[in-house]
Design a protein around this motif. Structure first.
Motif, PDB file in Angstrom:
ATOM      1  N   VAL A   1      -5.651  -2.158   7.726  1.00 41.50           N
ATOM      2  CA  VAL A   1      -4.654  -2.680   6.789  1.00 41.50           C
ATOM      3  C   VAL A   1      -4.545  -4.194   6.918  1.00 41.50           C
ATOM      4  O   VAL A   1      -4.555  -4.930   5.919  1.00 41.50           O
ATOM      5  CB  VAL A   1      -3.284  -2.020   7.040  1.00 41.50           C
ATOM      6  CG1 VAL A   1      -2.207  -2.661   6.158  1.00 41.50           C
ATOM      7  CG2 VAL A   1      -3.357  -0.524   6.790  1.00 41.50           C
ATOM      8  N   ARG A   2      -4.447  -4.680   8.163  1.00 42.57           N
ATOM      9  CA  ARG A   2      -4.346  -6.131   8.373  1.00 42.57           C
ATOM     10  C   ARG A   2      -5.613  -6.839   7.891  1.00 42.57           C
ATOM     11  O   ARG A   2      -5.547  -7.934   7.311  1.00 42.57           O
ATOM     12  CB  ARG A   2      -4.125  -6.433   9.859  1.00 42.57           C
ATOM     13  CG  ARG A   2      -2.815  -5.957  10.427  1.00 42.57           C
ATOM     14  CD  ARG A   2      -1.628  -6.515   9.671  1.00 42.57           C
ATOM     15  NE  ARG A   2      -0.995  -5.496   8.845  1.00 42.57           N
ATOM     16  CZ  ARG A   2      -0.094  -5.722   7.920  1.00 42.57           C
ATOM     17  NH1 ARG A   2       0.279  -6.962   7.662  1.00 42.57           N
ATOM     18  NH2 ARG A   2       0.443  -4.749   7.221  1.00 42.57           N
ATOM     19  N   GLN A   3      -6.757  -6.225   8.140  1.00 47.05           N
ATOM     20  CA  GLN A   3      -8.011  -6.825   7.694  1.00 47.05           C
ATOM     21  C   GLN A   3      -8.036  -6.943   6.169  1.00 47.05           C
ATOM     22  O   GLN A   3      -8.470  -7.964   5.622  1.00 47.05           O
ATOM     23  CB  GLN A   3      -9.192  -5.980   8.174  1.00 47.05           C
ATOM     24  CG  GLN A   3      -9.411  -6.031   9.676  1.00 47.05           C
ATOM     25  CD  GLN A   3     -10.551  -5.136  10.126  1.00 47.05           C
ATOM     26  OE1 GLN A   3     -11.231  -4.512   9.317  1.00 47.05           O
ATOM     27  NE2 GLN A   3     -10.756  -5.048  11.425  1.00 47.05           N
ATOM     28  N   PHE A   4      -7.579  -5.907   5.484  1.00 44.74           N
ATOM     29  CA  PHE A   4      -7.561  -5.932   4.018  1.00 44.74           C
ATOM     30  C   PHE A   4      -6.614  -7.018   3.504  1.00 44.74           C
ATOM     31  O   PHE A   4      -6.959  -7.771   2.578  1.00 44.74           O
ATOM     32  CB  PHE A   4      -7.127  -4.565   3.484  1.00 44.74           C
ATOM     33  CG  PHE A   4      -7.061  -4.505   1.980  1.00 44.74           C
ATOM     34  CD1 PHE A   4      -8.205  -4.266   1.225  1.00 44.74           C
ATOM     35  CD2 PHE A   4      -5.849  -4.685   1.320  1.00 44.74           C
ATOM     36  CE1 PHE A   4      -8.141  -4.227  -0.168  1.00 44.74           C
ATOM     37  CE2 PHE A   4      -5.779  -4.636  -0.065  1.00 44.74           C
ATOM     38  CZ  PHE A   4      -6.935  -4.403  -0.810  1.00 44.74           C
TER      39      PHE A   4
ATOM     40  N   ARG B   1      -8.047 -10.418   3.787  1.00 46.97           N
ATOM     41  CA  ARG B   1      -9.051 -10.678   2.750  1.00 46.97           C
ATOM     42  C   ARG B   1      -8.435 -10.777   1.357  1.00 46.97           C
ATOM     43  O   ARG B   1      -8.946 -11.497   0.502  1.00 46.97           O
ATOM     44  CB  ARG B   1     -10.118  -9.576   2.757  1.00 46.97           C
ATOM     45  CG  ARG B   1     -11.007  -9.560   3.979  1.00 46.97           C
ATOM     46  CD  ARG B   1     -12.211  -8.653   3.766  1.00 46.97           C
ATOM     47  NE  ARG B   1     -11.819  -7.276   3.475  1.00 46.97           N
ATOM     48  CZ  ARG B   1     -11.626  -6.343   4.391  1.00 46.97           C
ATOM     49  NH1 ARG B   1     -11.790  -6.644   5.679  1.00 46.97           N
ATOM     50  NH2 ARG B   1     -11.282  -5.116   4.050  1.00 46.97           N
ATOM     51  N   HIS B   2      -7.346 -10.028   1.141  1.00 42.56           N
ATOM     52  CA  HIS B   2      -6.715  -9.987  -0.186  1.00 42.56           C
ATOM     53  C   HIS B   2      -5.208 -10.210  -0.051  1.00 42.56           C
ATOM     54  O   HIS B   2      -4.410  -9.280  -0.224  1.00 42.56           O
ATOM     55  CB  HIS B   2      -6.980  -8.634  -0.856  1.00 42.56           C
ATOM     56  CG  HIS B   2      -8.413  -8.207  -0.839  1.00 42.56           C
ATOM     57  ND1 HIS B   2      -9.363  -8.746  -1.692  1.00 42.56           N
ATOM     58  CD2 HIS B   2      -9.059  -7.304  -0.062  1.00 42.56           C
ATOM     59  CE1 HIS B   2     -10.528  -8.169  -1.452  1.00 42.56           C
ATOM     60  NE2 HIS B   2     -10.376  -7.302  -0.469  1.00 42.56           N
ATOM     61  N   PRO B   3      -4.773 -11.419   0.279  1.00 43.77           N
ATOM     62  CA  PRO B   3      -3.344 -11.674   0.504  1.00 43.77           C
ATOM     63  C   PRO B   3      -2.469 -11.395  -0.716  1.00 43.77           C
ATOM     64  O   PRO B   3      -1.285 -11.106  -0.570  1.00 43.77           O
ATOM     65  CB  PRO B   3      -3.319 -13.167   0.891  1.00 43.77           C
ATOM     66  CG  PRO B   3      -4.606 -13.729   0.367  1.00 43.77           C
ATOM     67  CD  PRO B   3      -5.600 -12.621   0.465  1.00 43.77           C
ATOM     68  N   ASN B   4      -3.047 -11.447  -1.918  1.00 40.40           N
ATOM     69  CA  ASN B   4      -2.266 -11.181  -3.121  1.00 40.40           C
ATOM     70  C   ASN B   4      -1.869  -9.704  -3.251  1.00 40.40           C
ATOM     71  O   ASN B   4      -1.009  -9.352  -4.053  1.00 40.40           O
ATOM     72  CB  ASN B   4      -3.042 -11.604  -4.367  1.00 40.40           C
ATOM     73  CG  ASN B   4      -4.411 -10.975  -4.445  1.00 40.40           C
ATOM     74  OD1 ASN B   4      -5.142 -10.929  -3.448  1.00 40.40           O
ATOM     75  ND2 ASN B   4      -4.789 -10.486  -5.622  1.00 40.40           N
ATOM     76  N   HIS B   5      -2.497  -8.832  -2.460  1.00 39.81           N
ATOM     77  CA  HIS B   5      -2.163  -7.397  -2.489  1.00 39.81           C
ATOM     78  C   HIS B   5      -1.192  -7.014  -1.360  1.00 39.81           C
ATOM     79  O   HIS B   5      -0.891  -5.834  -1.197  1.00 39.81           O
ATOM     80  CB  HIS B   5      -3.434  -6.561  -2.355  1.00 39.81           C
ATOM     81  CG  HIS B   5      -4.337  -6.647  -3.541  1.00 39.81           C
ATOM     82  ND1 HIS B   5      -3.999  -6.151  -4.781  1.00 39.81           N
ATOM     83  CD2 HIS B   5      -5.577  -7.182  -3.678  1.00 39.81           C
ATOM     84  CE1 HIS B   5      -4.986  -6.366  -5.635  1.00 39.81           C
ATOM     85  NE2 HIS B   5      -5.958  -6.997  -4.991  1.00 39.81           N
ATOM     86  N   LYS B   6      -0.721  -7.988  -0.598  1.00 44.43           N
ATOM     87  CA  LYS B   6       0.104  -7.696   0.567  1.00 44.43           C
ATOM     88  C   LYS B   6       1.361  -6.901   0.204  1.00 44.43           C
ATOM     89  O   LYS B   6       1.717  -5.932   0.901  1.00 44.43           O
ATOM     90  CB  LYS B   6       0.504  -9.003   1.263  1.00 44.43           C
ATOM     91  CG  LYS B   6       1.313  -8.789   2.550  1.00 44.43           C
ATOM     92  CD  LYS B   6       1.662 -10.127   3.198  1.00 44.43           C
ATOM     93  CE  LYS B   6       2.326  -9.928   4.554  1.00 44.43           C
ATOM     94  NZ  LYS B   6       3.560  -9.114   4.473  1.00 44.43           N
ATOM     95  N   HIS B   7       2.038  -7.266  -0.861  1.00 44.13           N
ATOM     96  CA  HIS B   7       3.286  -6.589  -1.225  1.00 44.13           C
ATOM     97  C   HIS B   7       3.056  -5.102  -1.475  1.00 44.13           C
ATOM     98  O   HIS B   7       3.786  -4.253  -0.931  1.00 44.13           O
ATOM     99  CB  HIS B   7       3.882  -7.240  -2.482  1.00 44.13           C
ATOM    100  CG  HIS B   7       5.106  -6.534  -2.994  1.00 44.13           C
ATOM    101  ND1 HIS B   7       6.339  -6.641  -2.383  1.00 44.13           N
ATOM    102  CD2 HIS B   7       5.272  -5.683  -4.057  1.00 44.13           C
ATOM    103  CE1 HIS B   7       7.220  -5.905  -3.038  1.00 44.13           C
ATOM    104  NE2 HIS B   7       6.600  -5.307  -4.049  1.00 44.13           N
ATOM    105  N   ASN B   8       2.045  -4.768  -2.272  1.00 42.43           N
ATOM    106  CA  ASN B   8       1.779  -3.364  -2.591  1.00 42.43           C
ATOM    107  C   ASN B   8       1.317  -2.578  -1.365  1.00 42.43           C
ATOM    108  O   ASN B   8       1.740  -1.443  -1.148  1.00 42.43           O
ATOM    109  CB  ASN B   8       0.725  -3.255  -3.698  1.00 42.43           C
ATOM    110  CG  ASN B   8       1.270  -3.649  -5.050  1.00 42.43           C
ATOM    111  OD1 ASN B   8       2.478  -3.537  -5.303  1.00 42.43           O
ATOM    112  ND2 ASN B   8       0.408  -4.115  -5.938  1.00 42.43           N
ATOM    113  N   VAL B   9       0.453  -3.205  -0.563  1.00 46.46           N
ATOM    114  CA  VAL B   9      -0.066  -2.511   0.620  1.00 46.46           C
ATOM    115  C   VAL B   9       1.044  -2.253   1.628  1.00 46.46           C
ATOM    116  O   VAL B   9       1.149  -1.154   2.197  1.00 46.46           O
ATOM    117  CB  VAL B   9      -1.221  -3.320   1.257  1.00 46.46           C
ATOM    118  CG1 VAL B   9      -1.623  -2.714   2.595  1.00 46.46           C
ATOM    119  CG2 VAL B   9      -2.426  -3.345   0.323  1.00 46.46           C
TER     120      VAL B   9
END
Length: 264
Positions: free
Chosen positions: A52-55, A58-66
């Motif tokens: 999860v942290r790795q993703f 790589r994709h900080p704009n998806h942090k809220h949803n993840v």
């Protein structure tokens, strides 16, 4: 709505606490201890490098949803008293049973009652989830939120139930979720290559998954056969060696006896 795990990804949970499973857990602890510090270090490294942290890195704009999906997964685990269960003491088969039971207990919104969902997880995905609590929570949380989606048109005339596929790997990037109406009346034409391509791609993907699982089973059976054959050959060779030694000794003793008779 039924939820189905395909091929080697589905394991019923009914016998998880039987005596055989307890015996497997005891043996698993012995095996883990015998592997030494190397395997322990590997598990610690896997947990420290959460998928999860790795993703998110790589994709900080998806942090809220993840993060929302991870929270949903953790809440589901707490609600089902599964957050404190010791995963490390389980064998992989037991963990698959445990996790499958959790997946099967996630409810669907009533608007999805006629839909069909098939989910699958790769072997590396199982390993990652077992040793990465945050990734396990993400898979569960994603499923919780996805099955809670309400389709307002589900009760209207002409609405078609959907066929869902959810495929999970060892990283969030490997996840593939797809959905298509089961009773689409739209005709495919040459001017609609995307829809046709989607069906072909989905069909090939599932054929590939089934073929991979069949190949794994075939290789396992082949290895077992080779081990049994080697043991049989060793046993047969030992018997032949014993017989040859006995024959040589008998011949040698016969010659000695004949020589003694001649001397007399």
């Amino acid at each position: 709505m039924p939820s189905i795990g395909i091929a080697n990804s589905y394991y019923p949970y009914a016998n998880y606490t039987d005596n055989a499973s307890k015996g497997n857990r005891s043996q698993n602890r012995t095996n883990v201890n015998s592997l030494g510090a190397a395997q322990t270090d590997s598990k610690i490294k896997m947990r420290s490098e959460s998928a999860v942290r790795q993703f998110i890195n790589r994709h900080p704009n998806h942090k809220h949803n993840v993060d929302k999906q991870v929270r949903a997964g953790r809440s589901f685990l707490i609600k089902n008293n599964a957050d404190a269960v010791d995963r490390e003491s389980m064998t992989m088969e037991e963990y698959k049973q445990f996790f499958t039971s959790l997946m099967d207990s996630i409810p669907f919104d009533p608007s999805q009652k006629d839909d069909i969902e098939i989910w699958s997880i790769t072997e590396k995905g199982w390993e990652q989830m077992k040793n990465d609590p945050e990734y396990e929570a993400w898979v569960l949380g994603y499923t919780v939120l996805d099955r809670a989606v309400h389709f307002p048109f589900a009760y209207m005339p002409g609405y078609s139930p959907n066929y869902h596929t959810e495929h999970f790997g060892a990283t969030i990037d490997e996840h593939i979720g797809q959905s298509v109406p089961m009773n689409s009346s739209k005709e495919k034409t040459a001017s609609d290559p995307e829809e046709e391509s989607w069906w072909v791609k989905r069909h090939k993907r599932y054929k590939q998954l089934l073929a991979e699982n069949a190949e794994i089973a075939r290789q396992r059976d082949k290895a077992n056969q080779e081990i049994l054959q080697e043991e049989w050959m060793r046993s047969k060779g030992a018997s032949l060696t014993s017989m040859n030694s006995f024959s040589t000794l008998a011949i040698h003793q016969g010659l000695l006896g004949s020589h003694k008779n001649t001397s007399i």
